[in-house]
Scaffold this motif. Structure first.
Motif, PDB file in Angstrom:
ATOM      1  N   THR A   1     -36.717 -14.898 -44.229  1.00  0.00           N
ATOM      2  CA  THR A   1     -36.424 -15.896 -42.805  1.00  0.00           C
ATOM      3  C   THR A   1     -37.320 -15.238 -41.788  1.00  0.00           C
ATOM      4  O   THR A   1     -38.058 -16.180 -40.914  1.00  0.00           O
ATOM      5  CB  THR A   1     -35.016 -15.478 -42.485  1.00  0.00           C
ATOM      6  OG1 THR A   1     -34.314 -15.873 -43.666  1.00  0.00           O
ATOM      7  CG2 THR A   1     -34.635 -16.239 -41.277  1.00  0.00           C
ATOM      8  N   GLU A   2     -37.697 -13.960 -41.391  1.00  0.00           N
ATOM      9  CA  GLU A   2     -38.472 -13.699 -40.431  1.00  0.00           C
ATOM     10  C   GLU A   2     -39.868 -14.193 -40.720  1.00  0.00           C
ATOM     11  O   GLU A   2     -40.501 -14.633 -39.620  1.00  0.00           O
ATOM     12  CB  GLU A   2     -38.600 -12.227 -40.314  1.00  0.00           C
ATOM     13  CG  GLU A   2     -39.426 -11.653 -39.219  1.00  0.00           C
ATOM     14  CD  GLU A   2     -39.637 -10.243 -39.282  1.00  0.00           C
ATOM     15  OE1 GLU A   2     -39.908  -9.402 -38.411  1.00  0.00           O
ATOM     16  OE2 GLU A   2     -39.104  -9.347 -40.246  1.00  0.00           O
ATOM     17  N   LEU A   3     -40.574 -14.148 -41.687  1.00  0.00           N
ATOM     18  CA  LEU A   3     -41.814 -14.649 -41.939  1.00  0.00           C
ATOM     19  C   LEU A   3     -41.932 -16.255 -41.605  1.00  0.00           C
ATOM     20  O   LEU A   3     -42.665 -16.751 -41.166  1.00  0.00           O
ATOM     21  CB  LEU A   3     -42.149 -14.484 -43.626  1.00  0.00           C
ATOM     22  CG  LEU A   3     -43.537 -15.080 -44.016  1.00  0.00           C
ATOM     23  CD1 LEU A   3     -44.612 -14.646 -42.951  1.00  0.00           C
ATOM     24  CD2 LEU A   3     -43.660 -14.670 -45.421  1.00  0.00           C
ATOM     25  N   ILE A   4     -40.890 -16.907 -42.222  1.00  0.00           N
ATOM     26  CA  ILE A   4     -41.108 -18.349 -42.127  1.00  0.00           C
ATOM     27  C   ILE A   4     -40.826 -18.803 -40.542  1.00  0.00           C
ATOM     28  O   ILE A   4     -41.565 -19.548 -40.089  1.00  0.00           O
ATOM     29  CB  ILE A   4     -39.795 -19.027 -42.956  1.00  0.00           C
ATOM     30  CG1 ILE A   4     -40.049 -18.965 -44.384  1.00  0.00           C
ATOM     31  CG2 ILE A   4     -39.566 -20.516 -42.440  1.00  0.00           C
ATOM     32  CD1 ILE A   4     -38.709 -19.401 -45.473  1.00  0.00           C
ATOM     33  N   HIS A   5     -39.919 -18.121 -39.945  1.00  0.00           N
ATOM     34  CA  HIS A   5     -40.014 -18.497 -38.575  1.00  0.00           C
ATOM     35  C   HIS A   5     -41.071 -17.701 -37.564  1.00  0.00           C
ATOM     36  O   HIS A   5     -40.899 -18.077 -36.406  1.00  0.00           O
ATOM     37  CB  HIS A   5     -38.474 -18.093 -37.975  1.00  0.00           C
ATOM     38  CG  HIS A   5     -37.648 -19.130 -38.493  1.00  0.00           C
ATOM     39  ND1 HIS A   5     -37.515 -20.471 -37.947  1.00  0.00           N
ATOM     40  CD2 HIS A   5     -36.780 -19.001 -39.665  1.00  0.00           C
ATOM     41  CE1 HIS A   5     -36.676 -20.943 -38.858  1.00  0.00           C
ATOM     42  NE2 HIS A   5     -36.192 -20.396 -39.987  1.00  0.00           N
ATOM     43  N   ALA A   6     -41.857 -16.911 -38.250  1.00  0.00           N
ATOM     44  CA  ALA A   6     -43.048 -16.325 -37.348  1.00  0.00           C
ATOM     45  C   ALA A   6     -44.158 -17.302 -37.258  1.00  0.00           C
ATOM     46  O   ALA A   6     -45.110 -17.042 -36.478  1.00  0.00           O
ATOM     47  CB  ALA A   6     -43.471 -15.029 -38.145  1.00  0.00           C
ATOM     48  N   ILE A   7     -44.067 -18.372 -38.176  1.00  0.00           N
ATOM     49  CA  ILE A   7     -45.086 -19.376 -38.088  1.00  0.00           C
ATOM     50  C   ILE A   7     -44.781 -20.435 -37.176  1.00  0.00           C
ATOM     51  O   ILE A   7     -43.804 -20.971 -37.132  1.00  0.00           O
ATOM     52  CB  ILE A   7     -45.231 -20.062 -39.655  1.00  0.00           C
ATOM     53  CG1 ILE A   7     -45.485 -18.872 -40.554  1.00  0.00           C
ATOM     54  CG2 ILE A   7     -46.420 -20.846 -39.731  1.00  0.00           C
ATOM     55  CD1 ILE A   7     -45.415 -19.395 -41.871  1.00  0.00           C
TER      56      ILE A   7
END
Length: 390
Positions: A5-11
Motif C-alpha cells: 500500500t505504501e509503495l503504490i501510494h508513493a507513486i
C-alpha cells in the motif's frame, strides 16, 4: 500501512494533468523564466522529473534520505567508490560480484585505492581487517553467487566505531525483504536491472543515502560524471516497482520449493539458499530479513565445468543468460559467465567452484520449474548403484 500500500501510494499523481502514471519527460533542457530562475529543472543531466520521481520512491522504500538513479548497477557502484581518495582502503566481501571486483581491481587500484577482501560472514574477520586507512566497508548480503549472510547490524557498529562508511549491496534481497539503512548502513546500492525493474527490460542502478549530506555527495558525482538513468528507463523502473512486493513473494515461494528439492537430489553436492535450515546463515537471515529471496546456487557432485555446461544448456524454462531477478527463470554458470573476470584461484577460494550453477527463480508454476530441472539432471551421467543395492 503495508509495504505494498505504501509503495503504490508513493507513486505520485502528475500535478499538471492528473495522470495516474508518472509521465515520461523526454526533454534535454527546460525553459527558464530568467537566468537561473526555473521550476526546479534546468538541464536533464542534472535533474529530470521522471528520474526524480523514481529516486524519491526508492529512497522511501529503503528508508533513506535521498537516492540517485544511474545508467547501470556498475555506474551506481562507481559513484560510491569515488567517495574514497588515493591512499584510502576498502574492506570488501570476498564472495563479490565479478563486475565490482573488476572495477575495484582494474580501475580504482591504479588510482591508489587498495581493496582488502575478507569473509564478511565472519564479523571478527571484518573487525581484524580494519586499519586507520579504511574508508569504506563494502558488503553484499546475500552474496553473489554463494549466498553468504553477513550481520549488517554488527558490521555497521564496526564501521561507526572505525569512522568509515558502510555500503550494502541489497540487490538480491530488495527493500521488500531487507532494509540495511535501518540496520546501520550509510549507503545502499541496487542493480535496479534486477528485482526492482523485474522484467529484464532495462539497465539501471540506484544509490540510496542515509543522510541528505551523503546524498548530495552522490548526486554531485551523478551530475559531474553523467551516468544518469534516462527518462524512459526511469518510467520502466517505476512500473516495475509497482508489483515488487507481489513478485518478491512468489519468487520466494518458488525458490524455497526448488532449494528443498535440490537438497535431496543425488547429483547435487551443496545447495546455497538461506531459506534452508542447513544454511549456516539461516538464523541470521531470519532475524534481519523478511524472507529469503529468489536466488539459489548449487554445486554438482561431478565437480567439473563440463558437467555444469551440460546442465545449463539442457533446461527449457530456465534460460541461460546473464542477470537475474526477472519474471522469467534464468540460470548461469558463474565461473564462465558472471565471475569470469575474477582470477580462478581467488574465485575458487571464494566458493565459486567450476560446477557451481546459479538459479534466478522466476514466477512460473513451481511444478513446471521442478520438472525442467529434473529433465536436465537426467542428461547428466547417473550414479552407478552398488551391487548390494540392486
Amino acid at each position: 500501512m503495508s509495504t505494498i500500500t505504501e509503495l503504490i501510494h508513493a507513486i505520485p499523481v502528475d500535478p499538471q494533468t492528473g495522470a495516474i502514471a508518472v509521465p515520461i519527460y523526454q526533454t534535454s533542457t527546460f525553459v527558464q523564466e530568467a537566468p537561473g530562475v526555473n521550476k526546479g529543472y534546468d538541464y536533464a543531466r542534472s535533474n529530470n522529473p521522471t528520474r526524480a520521481a523514481v529516486e524519491k520512491i526508492i529512497a522511501q522504500l529503503e528508508g533513506g534520505a535521498a537516492a540517485s538513479a544511474f545508467a547501470s548497477g556498475l555506474a551506481a557502484i562507481d559513484a560510491v567508490v569515488k567517495l574514497p581518495k588515493s591512499g584510502d582502503e576498502i574492506v570488501a566481501v570476498d564472495d563479490i560480484y565479478g563486475g565490482a571486483f573488476r572495477l575495484f581491481n582494474k580501475v580504482y587500484e591504479k588510482f591508489g585505492i587498495t581493496v582488502k577482501y575478507v569473509d564478511t560472514s565472519d564479523t571478527q574477520a571484518v573487525f581484524n581487517a580494519i586499519t586507520p586507512a579504511t574508508r569504506l566497508i563494502w558488503l553484499e548480503t546475500p552474496t553473489n553467487p554463494t549466498l553468504k549472510i553477513s550481520d549488517i547490524e554488527a558490521i555497521g557498529r564496526i564501521a561507526k566505531a572505525s569512522n568509515c562508511l558502510f555500503c550494502v549491496d541489497n540487490t538480491f534481497a530488495s527493500p521488500v525483504l531487507q532494509q540495511p539503512i535501518s540496520l546501520g548502513a550509510d549507503l545502499v546500492i541496487h542493480s535496479a536491472t534486477k528485482y526492482l525493474g523485474g522484467h529484464s527490460d532495462l539497465i539501471a542502478g540506484v544509490v540510496i543515502s542515509k543522510t541528505e549530506q551523503l546524498g548530495e555527495e552522490i548526486k554531485f558525482y551523478q551530475n559531474a560524471c553523467g551516468a544518469i538513468l534516462s527518462p524512459f528507463d526511469s518510467f520502466l523502473l517505476i512500473r516495475g516497482l509497482e508489483t515488487l512486493p507481489l513478485r518478491i513473494k512468489q519468487h520466494g515461494i518458488n525458490a524455497q520449493a526448488i532449494a528443498e528439492y535440490l537438497e535431496q537430489h543425488p547429483l547435487v553436492d551443496n545447495v546455497y539458499y538461506p531459506g534452508l535450515p542447513s544454511h549456516p546463515g539461516h538464523e541470521l537471515a531470519k532475524r534481519q530479513s523478511k524472507g529469503f529471496g529468489g536466488i539459489i546456487s548449487f554445486t554438482l557432485k561431478s565437480d567439473t565445468a563440463a558437467a555444469a555446461t551440460t546442465f545449463v544448456t539442457s533446461t527449457h524454462y530456465f534460460k541461460l543468460a546473464e542477470s537475474l531477478g526477472g519474471i522469467k527463470s534464468l540460470l548461469c554458470h558463474p565461473a564462465e559467465m558472471t565471475h569470469k573476470s575474477i582470477p580462478a584461484e581467488r574465485r575458487r577460494a571464494g566458493g565459486v567452484s567450476d560446477s557451481l550453477i546459479r538459479l534466478s527463480v522466476g514466477l512460473e508454476e513451481t511444478a513446471d520449474l521442478l520438472a525442467d530441472l529434473e529433465q536436465a539432471f537426467n542428461r547428466l551421467p547417473q550414479p552407478v548403484l552398488a551391487e548390494s543395492a540392486l
